[in-house]
Design a protein around this motif. Structure first.
Motif, PDB file in Angstrom:
ATOM      1  N   UNK A 138      -5.614   2.609   4.548  1.00 52.79           N
ATOM      2  CA  UNK A 138      -4.410   3.412   4.308  1.00 52.79           C
ATOM      3  C   UNK A 138      -4.076   3.450   2.816  1.00 52.79           C
ATOM      4  N   UNK A 139      -4.187   2.273   2.158  1.00 56.17           N
ATOM      5  CA  UNK A 139      -3.820   2.209   0.743  1.00 56.17           C
ATOM      6  C   UNK A 139      -4.643   3.191  -0.074  1.00 56.17           C
ATOM      7  N   UNK A 140      -5.959   3.215   0.162  1.00 53.94           N
ATOM      8  CA  UNK A 140      -6.807   4.097  -0.653  1.00 53.94           C
ATOM      9  C   UNK A 140      -6.710   5.546  -0.188  1.00 53.94           C
ATOM     10  N   UNK A 141      -6.411   5.741   1.106  1.00 54.30           N
ATOM     11  CA  UNK A 141      -6.147   7.109   1.571  1.00 54.30           C
ATOM     12  C   UNK A 141      -4.960   7.670   0.792  1.00 54.30           C
ATOM     13  N   UNK A 142      -3.941   6.816   0.622  1.00 58.30           N
ATOM     14  CA  UNK A 142      -2.733   7.237  -0.069  1.00 58.30           C
ATOM     15  C   UNK A 142      -2.972   7.396  -1.571  1.00 58.30           C
ATOM     16  N   UNK A 143      -3.581   6.380  -2.217  1.00 62.52           N
ATOM     17  CA  UNK A 143      -3.811   6.526  -3.660  1.00 62.52           C
ATOM     18  C   UNK A 143      -4.763   7.704  -3.909  1.00 62.52           C
ATOM     19  N   UNK A 144      -5.686   7.933  -2.976  1.00 60.55           N
ATOM     20  CA  UNK A 144      -6.553   9.112  -3.103  1.00 60.55           C
ATOM     21  C   UNK A 144      -5.723  10.384  -3.149  1.00 60.55           C
ATOM     22  N   UNK A 145      -4.698  10.467  -2.282  1.00 60.66           N
ATOM     23  CA  UNK A 145      -3.811  11.629  -2.298  1.00 60.66           C
ATOM     24  C   UNK A 145      -3.064  11.740  -3.607  1.00 60.66           C
ATOM     25  N   UNK A 147      -5.094  14.376   7.863  1.00 63.86           N
ATOM     26  CA  UNK A 147      -3.736  14.661   8.305  1.00 63.86           C
ATOM     27  C   UNK A 147      -3.426  13.884   9.578  1.00 63.86           C
ATOM     28  N   UNK A 148      -4.387  13.858  10.507  1.00 61.12           N
ATOM     29  CA  UNK A 148      -4.156  13.163  11.776  1.00 61.12           C
ATOM     30  C   UNK A 148      -4.012  11.661  11.552  1.00 61.12           C
ATOM     31  N   UNK A 149      -4.924  11.084  10.756  1.00 56.31           N
ATOM     32  CA  UNK A 149      -4.854   9.643  10.517  1.00 56.31           C
ATOM     33  C   UNK A 149      -3.544   9.301   9.807  1.00 56.31           C
ATOM     34  N   UNK A 150      -3.159  10.115   8.823  1.00 54.14           N
ATOM     35  CA  UNK A 150      -1.923   9.884   8.094  1.00 54.14           C
ATOM     36  C   UNK A 150      -0.735   9.844   9.048  1.00 54.14           C
ATOM     37  N   UNK A 151      -0.677  10.844   9.959  1.00 53.42           N
ATOM     38  CA  UNK A 151       0.457  10.913  10.879  1.00 53.42           C
ATOM     39  C   UNK A 151       0.514   9.667  11.758  1.00 53.42           C
ATOM     40  N   UNK A 152      -0.644   9.256  12.276  1.00 55.89           N
ATOM     41  CA  UNK A 152      -0.669   8.096  13.167  1.00 55.89           C
ATOM     42  C   UNK A 152      -0.188   6.850  12.424  1.00 55.89           C
ATOM     43  N   UNK A 153      -0.708   6.676  11.198  1.00 59.64           N
ATOM     44  CA  UNK A 153      -0.405   5.465  10.450  1.00 59.64           C
ATOM     45  C   UNK A 153       1.048   5.456   9.965  1.00 59.64           C
ATOM     46  N   UNK A 160       5.598  10.115  13.351  1.00 57.50           N
ATOM     47  CA  UNK A 160       4.722  10.237  12.185  1.00 57.50           C
ATOM     48  C   UNK A 160       4.390  11.681  11.871  1.00 57.50           C
ATOM     49  N   UNK A 161       4.046  12.451  12.907  1.00 57.72           N
ATOM     50  CA  UNK A 161       3.711  13.869  12.698  1.00 57.72           C
ATOM     51  C   UNK A 161       4.911  14.597  12.111  1.00 57.72           C
TER      52      UNK A 161
END
Lengths: 319, 346
Positions: free
Chosen positions: A122-129, B275-281, B300-301
């Motif tokens: 999650x952390x790198x998914x976010x910093x990637x964004x 987008x899907x993973x972000x919403x879930x997390x 989340x969504x």
């Protein structure tokens, strides 16, 4: 099936499988399209593998400590944008600036992961964004061409030394340094210890947080180097330049035989993995697979390659 | 054994305690705080709505709310499927492959501008079935070949995407069946049909999670696979079924996406995975599995969609919207994760 996996379980056999697969693939492509093994195509192959390998080497460090880095594509793209933007004004100084941006965002990922205790996925998914947004902002959403003036300082990257592309040499240097860092430094041994078992590493007095942040810093730096090389090769920087490289880079690490759970693997394996990925990609063109069907073959080969090369004895639970 | 764990504890605390962490645990201690943490995503959503409304009252106009509901439809359906996989502690990267296959099958079988097929609603069933098969394939590859789901589904992603691009010949094919198009164009009680379909999918997901054995087994596997196995859960069957269920939801999402877009092309699924993973997390489901659920994912969504909508309303440059979203993810996860239970953060 059982018997087969028992046979594969012996340690050295397991380590020899990815290279054997690589040789097998080369032979298959050579049979399918004689002439593949000439100097020119091999040079092309090495040149095309270089960027993927450098990215994959960075991720190797993070995967070894048991994490994952999903921000490398954004970091690489940002570095390409910075290089293309700054080359006209500050010349070759743009190289260190672009690479330093990777270092900074790598450390940022590490700090978010370690200090805020956010899982690295999650952390790198976010910093990637975050990084991707900045790249878009710097580039105002478009691709930036490196003009004639700036191209003077990038031509050397596209040249060859006695027939070997400079990018391949750069990749080899990066690979060698990473290999040494992992095998002969305290940081390298600590990384493997953290990946193999974090509670044990903590109990042994290893500074787990610092080891993790260093791993992310290396990953970011190498991603930026890959982005700079990519920009020099394509003579342009763009916020989406490296977008197709994240998953192949991770695939290269896993196919090479590094365990996704951490603690087992290394840079040499990643080199083999990157070559496997790139030979499958290039080989399909040589053998004449329909261009629209290439992804189907690639996906299937990926699954088969992982099924063959992965060392199940080191993964307690397959999630 | 006990000596070992005794000596380890002080080291852990010594290493882990930073000023910020101490502040966190002061806020989030005890049973009341535990409940607060569970509701953190919902609080974030409400605060977000209030802030955006204060800055731009147009936000709560019915027209805008319908717009938000409409753009949540596909992500919500996708995230329902993804939730079950993440609850198991696995990950499904094949979202984009499955979605594009469903869209491709639908468009090529219903009336379109590339061939003479006119199967109407049978095409919808075929599309969902195709996507379910892809999910089944994920599950079988993961359990039979014993590959981590990350790699198994990565391969299937490429296979799915490649198949749909190959079948479409690399071009876009228009969907000309009016009754299927009406999913996106016709309205019922003010909302497009797609929103009702997504809500039905949500209802189905709630039933699966809270009222079936499968749902409880999925949670059990995510909480601890070895314990689940010892309690008699058939791991393989549950895993394969869960991946197939996820594929089913992705199929519905594919049909909705094709109906909304009016065509199917190579990029119809771009960006849907993250987008899907972000919403879930963001909703508070832990990637390690066993915590959270489809109700969290609904929140989340909505957080993700409301944030995107709000940034447009506030006139924030589209270039930095991704940056804001990234910061948002970090904040939401940092607030809602139960760090006392997650000793090791990977």
């Amino acid at each position: 099936m059982k018997k087969l996996s028992n046979m594969f379980a012996a340690g050295w056999v397991q380590g020899a499988i990815p290279p054997a697969l690589l040789v097998l693939l080369i032979i298959v492509v050579e049979i399918g399209s004689p002439g593949f093994l000439t100097g020119e195509t091999l040079g092309l192959l090495l040149g095309n593998t270089a960027v993927l390998f450098i990215l994959a080497t960075g991720v190797t460090f993070v995967i070894l400590i048991g994490g994952i880095d999903l921000s490398i594509q954004a970091v690489a793209s940002l570095a390409s944008v910075i290089l293309a933007q700054l080359l006209p004004s500050i010349g070759p100084l743009a190289f260190p600036v672009a690479i330093a941006s990777g270092l900074v965002f790598g450390i940022l990922s590490g700090v978010v992961h370690v200090r805020l205790r956010v899982p690295s996925f999650v952390a790198t998914l976010a910093t990637g964004g975050v990084v991707a947004g900045m790249a878009l902002l710097f580039a105002q959403g478009r691709a930036i061409t490196i003009e004639e003036g700036g191209r003077l300082s990038t031509t050397w990257i596209n040249g060859t030394v006695v027939g070997v592309p400079v990018v391949a040499i750069l990749a080899a240097i990066v690979g060698l340094i990473s290999f040494m860092a992992l095998r002969y430094t305290r940081f390298g041994r600590h990384s493997l210890a953290v990946g193999a078992g974090e509670p044990a590493a903590l109990a042994a007095g290893i500074n787990v947080d610092r080891t993790k942040i260093i791993a992310f810093a290396i990953s970011g730096t190498l991603a930026a180097i890959a982005g700079v090389i990519l920009a020099a090769r394509l003579s342009s920087g763009s916020p989406s330049l490296a977008n197709q490289l994240l998953l192949p880079a991770i695939a290269a690490v896993i196919v090479g035989g590094t365990a996704i759970t951490g603690g087992l693997g290394g840079v040499a394996r990643t080199a083999v993995g990157a070559l496997i990925i790139s030979i499958v990609r290039i080989g399909m063109t040589f053998v004449g697979v329909n261009i629209f069907a290439e992804n189907v073959v690639f996906g299937a080969v990926l699954i088969i390659a992982v099924a063959i090369t992965i060392d199940r004895s080191k993964i307690p639970v397959i999630k | 054994m006990s000596i070992n764990s005794e000596t380890m504890k002080p080291v852990t605390n010594l290493e882990r305690t930073s000023a910020m962490h101490a502040a966190f645990s002061r806020f989030f201690q005890g049973e009341g705080a535990r409940r607060l943490r569970t509701f953190a995503p919902l609080i974030v959503l409400i605060v977000l709505c209030i802030l955006i409304t204060l800055a731009n009252p147009n936000f709560i106009e019915p027209r805008n709310l319908i717009r938000i509901a409409n753009s949540s439809a596909v992500p919500l359906t996708l995230a329902m499927g993804m939730t079950f996989i993440i609850l198991m502690g696995s990950i499904d990267l094949s979202v984009e492959g499955a979605l594009s296959v469903a869209a491709m099958v639908l468009v090529l079988l219903a009336s379109n501008d590339a061939n003479t097929n006119e199967y109407g609603w049978l095409a919808v069933i075929a599309a969902i079935a195709a996507s379910t098969l892809i999910g089944l394939m994920n599950g079988i590859i993961q359990t039979v070949l014993r590959i981590p789901s990350f790699m198994a589904t990565l391969g299937v992603w490429f296979i799915g995407l490649g198949t749909s691009v190959y079948m479409l010949g690399g071009s876009a094919v228009r969907l000309m069946d009016n009754s299927i198009r009406s999913l996106a164009l016709e309205r019922f009680l003010g909302f497009p049909f797609a929103v009702w379909v997504a809500l039905a999918a949500f209802g189905l997901a709630v039933i699966i999670q809270y009222h079936t054995r499968l749902g409880r087994h999925i949670l059990a596997i995510g909480g601890g696979e070895d314990v689940a196995e010892l309690s008699g859960v058939n791991l393989k069957r549950v895993r394969i079924t869960a991946f197939a269920v996820a594929g089913f939801f992705f199929g519905i999402a594919g049909v909705l996406a094709a109906a909304q877009l009016g065509q199917s092309n190579a990029v119809i699924a771009d960006g849907r995975l993250f987008a899907a993973v972000t919403a879930v997390v963001v909703g508070g489901t832990a990637l390690t599995g066993g915590e959270g659920g489809v109700l969290n994912t609904l929140v989340g969504v909505l957080i993700v969609t409301v944030l995107a909508n709000g940034m447009v309303l506030l006139g924030i440059s589209p270039y930095i919207q991704q940056t804001v979203q990234g910061l948002m993810i970090i904040a939401a996860v940092a607030l809602s994760l139960d760090r006392l239970r997650l000793k090791i953060v990977k």
